[in-house]
Design an enzyme around this catalytic site. Structure first.
Site, PDB file in Angstrom:
ATOM      1  N   ARG A  75      -1.883  -4.677   3.947  1.00 50.61           N
ATOM      2  CA  ARG A  75      -1.574  -3.696   4.975  1.00 50.61           C
ATOM      3  C   ARG A  75      -0.128  -3.784   5.485  1.00 50.61           C
ATOM      4  O   ARG A  75       0.574  -2.773   5.511  1.00 50.61           O
ATOM      5  CB  ARG A  75      -2.555  -3.877   6.136  1.00 50.61           C
ATOM      6  CG  ARG A  75      -2.204  -3.067   7.362  1.00 50.61           C
ATOM      7  CD  ARG A  75      -3.267  -3.211   8.444  1.00 50.61           C
ATOM      8  NE  ARG A  75      -2.814  -2.607   9.677  1.00 50.61           N
ATOM      9  CZ  ARG A  75      -2.328  -3.290  10.715  1.00 50.61           C
ATOM     10  NH1 ARG A  75      -2.238  -4.606  10.674  1.00 50.61           N
ATOM     11  NH2 ARG A  75      -1.921  -2.668  11.800  1.00 50.61           N
ATOM     12  N   ARG A  94       0.838  -1.222   0.000  1.00 52.82           N
ATOM     13  CA  ARG A  94       0.000   0.000   0.000  1.00 52.82           C
ATOM     14  C   ARG A  94       0.867   1.264   0.000  1.00 52.82           C
ATOM     15  O   ARG A  94       0.485   2.284  -0.562  1.00 52.82           O
ATOM     16  CB  ARG A  94      -0.978   0.003   1.174  1.00 52.82           C
ATOM     17  CG  ARG A  94      -0.329  -0.038   2.536  1.00 52.82           C
ATOM     18  CD  ARG A  94      -1.375   0.055   3.643  1.00 52.82           C
ATOM     19  NE  ARG A  94      -0.785  -0.205   4.934  1.00 52.82           N
ATOM     20  CZ  ARG A  94      -1.133   0.415   6.058  1.00 52.82           C
ATOM     21  NH1 ARG A  94      -2.064   1.347   6.034  1.00 52.82           N
ATOM     22  NH2 ARG A  94      -0.559   0.105   7.192  1.00 52.82           N
ATOM     23  N   PHE A 143     -14.573  -3.809   1.309  1.00 50.31           N
ATOM     24  CA  PHE A 143     -15.611  -2.862   0.880  1.00 50.31           C
ATOM     25  C   PHE A 143     -15.574  -2.629  -0.641  1.00 50.31           C
ATOM     26  O   PHE A 143     -16.617  -2.525  -1.280  1.00 50.31           O
ATOM     27  CB  PHE A 143     -15.453  -1.528   1.610  1.00 50.31           C
ATOM     28  CG  PHE A 143     -15.335  -1.674   3.105  1.00 50.31           C
ATOM     29  CD1 PHE A 143     -16.256  -2.427   3.810  1.00 50.31           C
ATOM     30  CD2 PHE A 143     -14.292  -1.084   3.804  1.00 50.31           C
ATOM     31  CE1 PHE A 143     -16.151  -2.585   5.182  1.00 50.31           C
ATOM     32  CE2 PHE A 143     -14.179  -1.228   5.177  1.00 50.31           C
ATOM     33  CZ  PHE A 143     -15.102  -1.978   5.880  1.00 50.31           C
ATOM     34  N   SER A 164      -5.034   5.258   5.407  1.00 49.12           N
ATOM     35  CA  SER A 164      -4.701   3.827   5.398  1.00 49.12           C
ATOM     36  C   SER A 164      -4.418   3.291   4.005  1.00 49.12           C
ATOM     37  O   SER A 164      -3.558   2.446   3.821  1.00 49.12           O
ATOM     38  CB  SER A 164      -5.855   3.021   6.009  1.00 49.12           C
ATOM     39  OG  SER A 164      -6.072   3.422   7.340  1.00 49.12           O
ATOM     40  N   HIS A 215      -5.531  -3.660   2.563  1.00 42.57           N
ATOM     41  CA  HIS A 215      -6.043  -4.430   3.693  1.00 42.57           C
ATOM     42  C   HIS A 215      -6.770  -5.691   3.245  1.00 42.57           C
ATOM     43  O   HIS A 215      -7.832  -6.038   3.736  1.00 42.57           O
ATOM     44  CB  HIS A 215      -6.938  -3.565   4.590  1.00 42.57           C
ATOM     45  CG  HIS A 215      -6.189  -2.440   5.240  1.00 42.57           C
ATOM     46  ND1 HIS A 215      -5.545  -1.456   4.516  1.00 42.57           N
ATOM     47  CD2 HIS A 215      -5.961  -2.149   6.552  1.00 42.57           C
ATOM     48  CE1 HIS A 215      -4.964  -0.613   5.339  1.00 42.57           C
ATOM     49  NE2 HIS A 215      -5.175  -1.001   6.576  1.00 42.57           N
ATOM     50  N   GLU A 217     -19.041   3.669  -0.152  1.00 43.74           N
ATOM     51  CA  GLU A 217     -18.270   2.967  -1.184  1.00 43.74           C
ATOM     52  C   GLU A 217     -19.056   2.778  -2.471  1.00 43.74           C
ATOM     53  O   GLU A 217     -18.490   2.818  -3.577  1.00 43.74           O
ATOM     54  CB  GLU A 217     -17.810   1.601  -0.655  1.00 43.74           C
ATOM     55  CG  GLU A 217     -16.844   1.680   0.519  1.00 43.74           C
ATOM     56  CD  GLU A 217     -17.542   1.902   1.867  1.00 43.74           C
ATOM     57  OE1 GLU A 217     -18.792   1.839   1.913  1.00 43.74           O
ATOM     58  OE2 GLU A 217     -16.836   2.138   2.867  1.00 43.74           O
ATOM     59  N   ASP A 276      -7.865  -6.108  13.207  1.00 43.93           N
ATOM     60  CA  ASP A 276      -9.247  -5.671  12.962  1.00 43.93           C
ATOM     61  C   ASP A 276     -10.229  -6.841  12.905  1.00 43.93           C
ATOM     62  O   ASP A 276     -11.433  -6.660  13.064  1.00 43.93           O
ATOM     63  CB  ASP A 276      -9.340  -4.861  11.657  1.00 43.93           C
ATOM     64  CG  ASP A 276      -8.962  -3.402  11.880  1.00 43.93           C
ATOM     65  OD1 ASP A 276      -8.850  -2.985  13.049  1.00 43.93           O
ATOM     66  OD2 ASP A 276      -8.770  -2.684  10.882  1.00 43.93           O
TER      67      ASP A 276
END
Lengths: 315, 280
Positions: free
Chosen positions: A167, A10, A83, A37, A109, A58, A117
């Site tokens: 991530r 990322r 998402f 993020s 992620h 989204e 998470d």
């Protein structure tokens, strides 16, 4: 063994995007309140007019990206993998893929290495649900070096693309001068006894497994199938014919992802014994990425086990 | 706007309605009710308001029209044919295999379609994207988006409405074809939109309510929207499902997703040939 360098895919995305913004005024970026993020924030800082934070919405983000693309923009839309693929699937299907919109859905992620998470945020199904959509190209870069090249290729490629990033910091396996070719797998290590097909952050683990297998007298071919769609069928079939056994390794469900895609090609062209290493149709949970990889069987040891079992089945 | 011009537009609307009946009957399939309710809106857009050129559908300065209620495809196809995008004889290929006239509109199949729709709720977001692109490019085209009222039960419509309001997209006009019915019944029985005007207002929109079958009122509303600065405008156009055909107006639920029978087709076409309610 030389020291392994680590970097997050990322972070490479954020860097590549900012560079693209400088070079191409047609590049616009959308995010859904996760820009710190997903690393699109840097682009937003440099080019505020071309950055659209859509808030926690989204579905709206994906269809808006399609509208921007319909007016000639190259739209990068980013959020977490769960998402961008799942929450907005119908928007991806109709607004983006059906219209062949020049929209790049770059998600971060992905997979269980999202870690603490927990299951709600760990997309282990996204490759499967994106690759079934017609007109969609699906790419899973193996490291930060490849990610930068994939992002550049995405901007040059006209049409919808789904790019899956992670991530945590993961090993860099490609040299800086590596040439990325969309839809062409890369033989990272030749071998004659079996082929290990992998993608994303598991490619590094597959290479570790191959090194271990070599010590046990087993020569594993390791292929980076960064492009899940369109799949490099010729490379898959040629390698499988030569080695006669296949293991697939992905940080994703064994259903419908890389393993599923390779199985489809093999069963129609040259069925050979095969084992899929990945999440076995389960949700993840909270934990540190390394702990989760061990708990869910995504380690070099598991790949070695899979390799030995598949070789036993060779006729 | 002179009486003659209004009369001319009414005649076009009537012609479009006849096409809707003929093409859905030929296809024995399609959505005539919500096409007829939108006929006057579509007429005012394509034959008065929109800056467009049927000979150059890709003209970068053109106004954009997104039909979010993609099932009203027949009325849009009729307008595109009458405007000269393609010959009217193709209208009878609606919904047939191999035809560019897909059941729900497809931008890659037919020139003049700006966005593919059909899964409700996505069009306003796409229209926002077009409005944002116009602003970025300093191109003064306007973007129009037609929504169904039942469609406004989709959550994405309100995500998009929040975006348009937040970004003050005054180059965007949304029009709601407010015919008060959805497939399963009356909207107020199934899930009410009320207070509908207040909802849009609270999302930072300029709201105009008008008779969606009055050419004059629609033109005035669109002109008003063009002059409104600093916020997007929504025109809530009160319409009648099946407008123009007596037995369809009387039984709106029977003609949401089903065309008239061959006998009914004759009666419908006969009624539509007579232009009624001419405003002068």
């Amino acid at each position: 063994m030389s020291e392994v360098k680590l970097a997050a895919t990322r972070d490479a995305y954020g860097k590549a995007l900012a560079q693209l913004g400088k070079e191409n005024p047609n590049v616009v970026v959308l995010d859904a309140d996760l820009s710190a993020s997903t690393k699109t924030a840097e682009f937003g800082k440099l080019f505020p007019d071309r950055f659209f934070n859509m808030g926690v919405a989204e579905q709206d983000m994906i269809s808006t990206a399609a509208g921007l693309a319909a007016c000639g923009k190259i739209a990068f839309a980013s959020t977490f993998a769960v998402f961008g693929s799942g929450r907005a699937w119908d928007q991806v299907r109709l607004s983006v893929a059906y219209t062949r919109a020049n929209v790049k859905i770059v998600v971060t992620h992905a997979g269980i290495v999202t870690g603490e998470d927990g299951a709600s945020h760990q997309a282990n199904e996204d490759i499967a649900i994106m690759r079934v959509i017609p007109n969609m190209t699906v790419v899973v870069p193996s490291d930060s070096v490849e990610t930068e090249k994939v992002i550049r290729a995405a901007a040059e490629f006209h049409g919808p693309m789904y790019i899956r990033l992670s991530r945590p910091k993961t090993p860099i396996i490609n040299a800086e001068d590596y040439k990325f070719q969309l839809g062409r797998g890369v033989v990272l290590r030749p071998g004659k006894d079996l082929t290990i097909f992998s993608c994303g952050i598991m490619v590094a683990t597959a290479l570790d497994a191959a090194a271990d297998l070599a010590g046990k007298g087993i020569e594993a071919e390791v292929i980076n199938l960064h492009t899940i769609k369109p799949l490099d069928k010729k490379l898959i079939v040629d390698s499988a014919k030569r080695t006669g056994a296949v293991v697939t390794v992905e940080e994703h469900s064994i259903l419908g992802g890389l393993g599923g895609a390779v199985a489809e090609v093999l069963v129609e062209n040259c069925a050979v014994p095969m084992v899929r290493v990945g999440l076995k149709d389960v949700f993840g949970e909270s934990g540190k990425p390394d702990e989760l990889l061990v708990k869910y069987g995504l380690t070099a040891e598991e790949i070695v086990k899979a390799a030995r079992s598949v070789i036993k089945r060779k006729s | 706007m002179s009486g003659d011009e209004i009369k001319k537009l009414q005649e076009i609307a009537s012609k479009l309605r006849q096409h809707v009946i003929a093409m859905t009957c030929a296809a024995a399939s399609g959505h005539p009710g919500g096409s007829l309710s939108a006929a006057d809106i579509i007429t005012v857009l394509y034959f008065h308001a929109l800056r467009h050129n049927p000979k150059d559908p890709g003209w970068t300065e053109r106004d954009r029209f997104v039909m979010s209620k993609g099932h009203a495809a027949p009325i849009l196809y009729s307008a595109l044919a009458e405007a000269g995008y393609f010959p009217a004889k193709y209208l009878k290929t609606l919904r047939q295999i191999g035809s560019s006239l897909q059941g729900h509109i497809d931008m890659l199949s037919l020139p003049g379609i700006e966005m593919s729709t059909g899964s409700l709720g996505q069009g306003l977001s796409a229209a926002n994207g077009m409005a944002l692109a116009g602003r970025l490019d300093k191109n003064d085209y306007r973007v129009y988006c037609l929504l169904g009222d039942g469609e406004c039960q989709e959550g994405q419509v309100w995500e998009a409405a929040m975006t348009s309001g937040h970004r003050k997209l005054d180059n965007l006009t949304a029009i709601v074809d407010h015919n008060k019915y959805q497939i399963d019944g009356k909207i107020e029985d199934i899930k009410t939109l009320a207070p509908f005007e207040d909802k849009w207002r609270s999302f930072n929109w300029h709201v105009i309510r008008c008779d969606g079958h009055s050419i004059k009122a629609l033109i005035e509303a669109i002109d008003n929207a063009k002059k409104t600065k600093g916020k997007p405008t929504v025109i809530i156009a009160d319409t009648i499902k099946g407008k123009g055909v007596s037995f369809m107006e009387a039984a709106p639920l029977s003609f949401h997703g089903s065309p008239p029978t061959p006998e009914q087709e004759k009666q419908a076409l006969c009624e539509l040939c007579k232009i009624k309610d001419i405003e002068l």
